[in-house]
Design a protein around this motif. Structure first.
Motif, PDB file in Angstrom:
ATOM      1  N   LYS A 131       0.840  -1.204   0.000  1.00  0.00           N
ATOM      2  CA  LYS A 131       0.000   0.000   0.000  1.00  0.00           C
ATOM      3  C   LYS A 131       0.869   1.247   0.000  1.00  0.00           C
ATOM      4  O   LYS A 131       1.416   1.630   1.031  1.00  0.00           O
ATOM      5  N   GLN A 132       1.032   1.827  -1.173  1.00  0.00           N
ATOM      6  CA  GLN A 132       1.831   3.032  -1.355  1.00  0.00           C
ATOM      7  C   GLN A 132       3.189   2.918  -0.646  1.00  0.00           C
ATOM      8  O   GLN A 132       3.545   3.757   0.182  1.00  0.00           O
ATOM      9  N   PRO A 133       3.965   1.916  -0.977  1.00  0.00           N
ATOM     10  CA  PRO A 133       5.271   1.758  -0.330  1.00  0.00           C
ATOM     11  C   PRO A 133       6.213   2.897  -0.701  1.00  0.00           C
ATOM     12  O   PRO A 133       6.189   3.405  -1.825  1.00  0.00           O
ATOM     13  N   PHE A 134       7.057   3.272   0.239  1.00  0.00           N
ATOM     14  CA  PHE A 134       7.994   4.362   0.002  1.00  0.00           C
ATOM     15  C   PHE A 134       9.347   4.034   0.619  1.00  0.00           C
ATOM     16  O   PHE A 134      10.296   3.712  -0.081  1.00  0.00           O
ATOM     17  N   GLY A 135       9.465   4.077   1.920  1.00  0.00           N
ATOM     18  CA  GLY A 135      10.736   3.824   2.568  1.00  0.00           C
ATOM     19  C   GLY A 135      11.171   2.368   2.490  1.00  0.00           C
ATOM     20  O   GLY A 135      10.346   1.458   2.545  1.00  0.00           O
ATOM     21  N   ILE A 136      12.471   2.155   2.365  1.00  0.00           N
ATOM     22  CA  ILE A 136      13.079   0.820   2.293  1.00  0.00           C
ATOM     23  C   ILE A 136      14.302   0.835   3.199  1.00  0.00           C
ATOM     24  O   ILE A 136      15.095   1.769   3.160  1.00  0.00           O
ATOM     25  N   ASP A 157       9.087   7.302   5.283  1.00  0.00           N
ATOM     26  CA  ASP A 157      10.436   6.784   5.115  1.00  0.00           C
ATOM     27  C   ASP A 157      10.854   6.068   6.393  1.00  0.00           C
ATOM     28  O   ASP A 157      10.228   6.225   7.454  1.00  0.00           O
ATOM     29  N   ILE A 158      11.940   5.295   6.298  1.00  0.00           N
ATOM     30  CA  ILE A 158      12.337   4.447   7.420  1.00  0.00           C
ATOM     31  C   ILE A 158      13.852   4.282   7.442  1.00  0.00           C
ATOM     32  O   ILE A 158      14.482   4.092   6.400  1.00  0.00           O
ATOM     33  N   VAL A 159      14.444   4.407   8.647  1.00  0.00           N
ATOM     34  CA  VAL A 159      15.869   4.157   8.842  1.00  0.00           C
ATOM     35  C   VAL A 159      16.062   3.498  10.206  1.00  0.00           C
ATOM     36  O   VAL A 159      15.193   3.586  11.079  1.00  0.00           O
TER      37      VAL A 159
END
Length: 446
Positions: A138-143, A196-198
């Motif tokens: 579903k609307q992926p963004f951050g990796i 986003d993700i870190v």
């Protein structure tokens, strides 16, 4: 969390390295730094300071959306002297954030399509393998890859409403099994869908950015129990109702537990990145609209735990938004001033720090950010990649045009930069979602 001291010395010698020996461009300061796309060119350096801000509504608020056209056959992207840029991949479905796995595979979020794609290079640096790693998202963004290091065991994906992960081994081109839900519910719907993700360098915390629902919390109303009760029981500057946990960076442990608010008042932290020298998270941020051409500057900044960056009541320090006049005088002197101010309405998206060895040594530790492009400005800005100048791990306040040439005219563009990532060979990869391409910037052989 007080305003930082901004450097007044902007030595021309610091700027010459960007052009690999070419004559340095003059530093554009104050009002001269605002400009528009016609003044963009590799090596152009800008510095905008808090004292350079325009007055609210000094000019009308203008809706001027760009029209994306097919990439013209004569289109040419420009980079600083000593570099070259070439097409890396095309035919992608609006590629957004890109992240490079430790083995060199390039992971791409195709947000609208709900897919994560993997690109692998072959001889000559061209894409030899192109596979869909996962779909139905579903609307992926951050990796993000976890744990940190050369042998991650998981690929984490930030959907607009959740965080999921897939088991991973180096070289995987397809996800191993179904997604495991780590965070079942993130604030979502309305505006600002990107997440986003870190992970922090010690691997103990997972940070997730969540943008605001609205432009500037219009009609937010009164908090439960009244302002006095709310302000004493919530993180500094926290919002309520539909904006609860929005305009924030959230923190979790890697299993999605121990949820808390890490920082508040960041209208839309689209791109998250960890600074290697300090271990601090940084945000590439979209600021608010509706106050005129030259207000409010977007920004790229370090993010300190517990800090409040102003939204929706204040901006760039203690500047009060007239749409919330008198609402939160208690917060006026508690606003953290961002590190690097960007031309207003540039729509600063993905960002990364340069740790490669291919670029000249002066680039070590500098950051790159992708400017998606303005809509709320009569004179178009953005549509480029910028370099954020650092010295001894600290921002100088300057930024430099690094990749330009995506704009066709005052009304048309062919590319809208979104993601930036450093490839395993030290080149810089840039995605743009207008024509579905990724570009590779490398050092030009001498």
């Amino acid at each position: 969390m007080k305003s930082r001291t901004w450097t007044a010395a902007l030595a021309a010698g610091l700027l010459a390295a960007a052009t690999n020996g070419a004559q340095a461009e003059p530093v554009l300061q104050g009002k001269d730094a605002y400009g528009d796309w016609r003044a963009d060119k590799p090596g152009a350096v800008r510095v905008i300071r808090p004292q350079d801000l325009a007055r609210p509504n000094a000019t009308p608020s203008v809706a001027s959306f760009s029209r994306v056209v097919p990439r013209p056959s004569q289109a040419s992207l420009q980079v600083p002297a000593g570099f070259k840029i070439e097409l890396f991949a095309e035919g992608l479905r609006a590629p957004r954030i890109i992240r490079v796995a430790p083995n060199g595979d390039v992971f791409v979020a195709e947000t609208r399509a709900g897919t994560i794609r993997v690109l692998r290079t072959g001889e000559g640096g061209k894409v030899a393998t192109n596979e869909v790693f996962a779909s139905g998202l579903k609307q992926p963004f951050g990796i993000a890859f976890f744990p940190n290091g050369d042998n991650p065991q998981w690929v984490y994906i930030a959907n607009t409403d959740s965080v999921v992960r897939f088991p991973y081994q180096a070289g995987d081109l397809k996800a191993r099994g179904k997604a495991q839900t780590i965070v079942a519910s993130l604030p979502h719907d309305g505006g600002h869908s990107t997440r986003d993700i870190v992970f922090t360098p010690d691997g103990k915390r997972m940070l997730v950015s969540v943008g605001s629902l609205s432009n500037v919390a219009e009609g937010m109303g009164t908090p439960p129990g009244g302002m006095d009760v709310w302000s004493k029981t919530q993180p500094l500057g926290a919002t309520w109702a539909s904006e609860l946990e929005r305009a924030t960076v959230l923190a979790f442990n890697p299993d999605g537990k121990e949820r808390k608010v890490y920082a508040t008042g960041i209208r839309n932290c689209v791109g998250l990145a960890m600074q290697p020298q300090t271990g601090l998270p940084w945000c590439s941020t979209n600021e608010r609209d509706g106050l005129g051409d030259d207000l409010v500057p977007d920004y790229v900044t370090s993010v300190k735990e517990g800090a409040f960056y102003g939204w929706p009541w204040f901006y760039i320090g203690n500047n009060e938004d007239p749409r919330h006049a008198g609402a939160r005088p208690d917060l006026k002197d508690k606003v953290t001033v961002p590190d690097v101010l960007i031309q207003p309405h540039s729509a600063s998206l993905g960002m990364t720090f340069y740790e490669g060895t291919q670029f000249p040594s002066e680039y070590q530790g500098d950051a790159f950010a992708a400017e998606h492009g303005s809509w709320n400005r009569s004179k178009r800005t953005g549509y480029k990649v910028i370099r954020i100048r650092m010295k001894d791990g600290k921002p100088t306040g300057e930024y430099e045009d690094f990749v330009t040439g995506f704009v066709v005219s005052d009304t048309e563009v062919w590319g809208r930069p979104v993601g930036v990532a450093v490839a395993k060979d030290g080149s810089l990869l840039v995605s743009e979602d207008g024509n579905g391409t990724i570009w590779r910037v490398s050092r030009q052989p001498q």
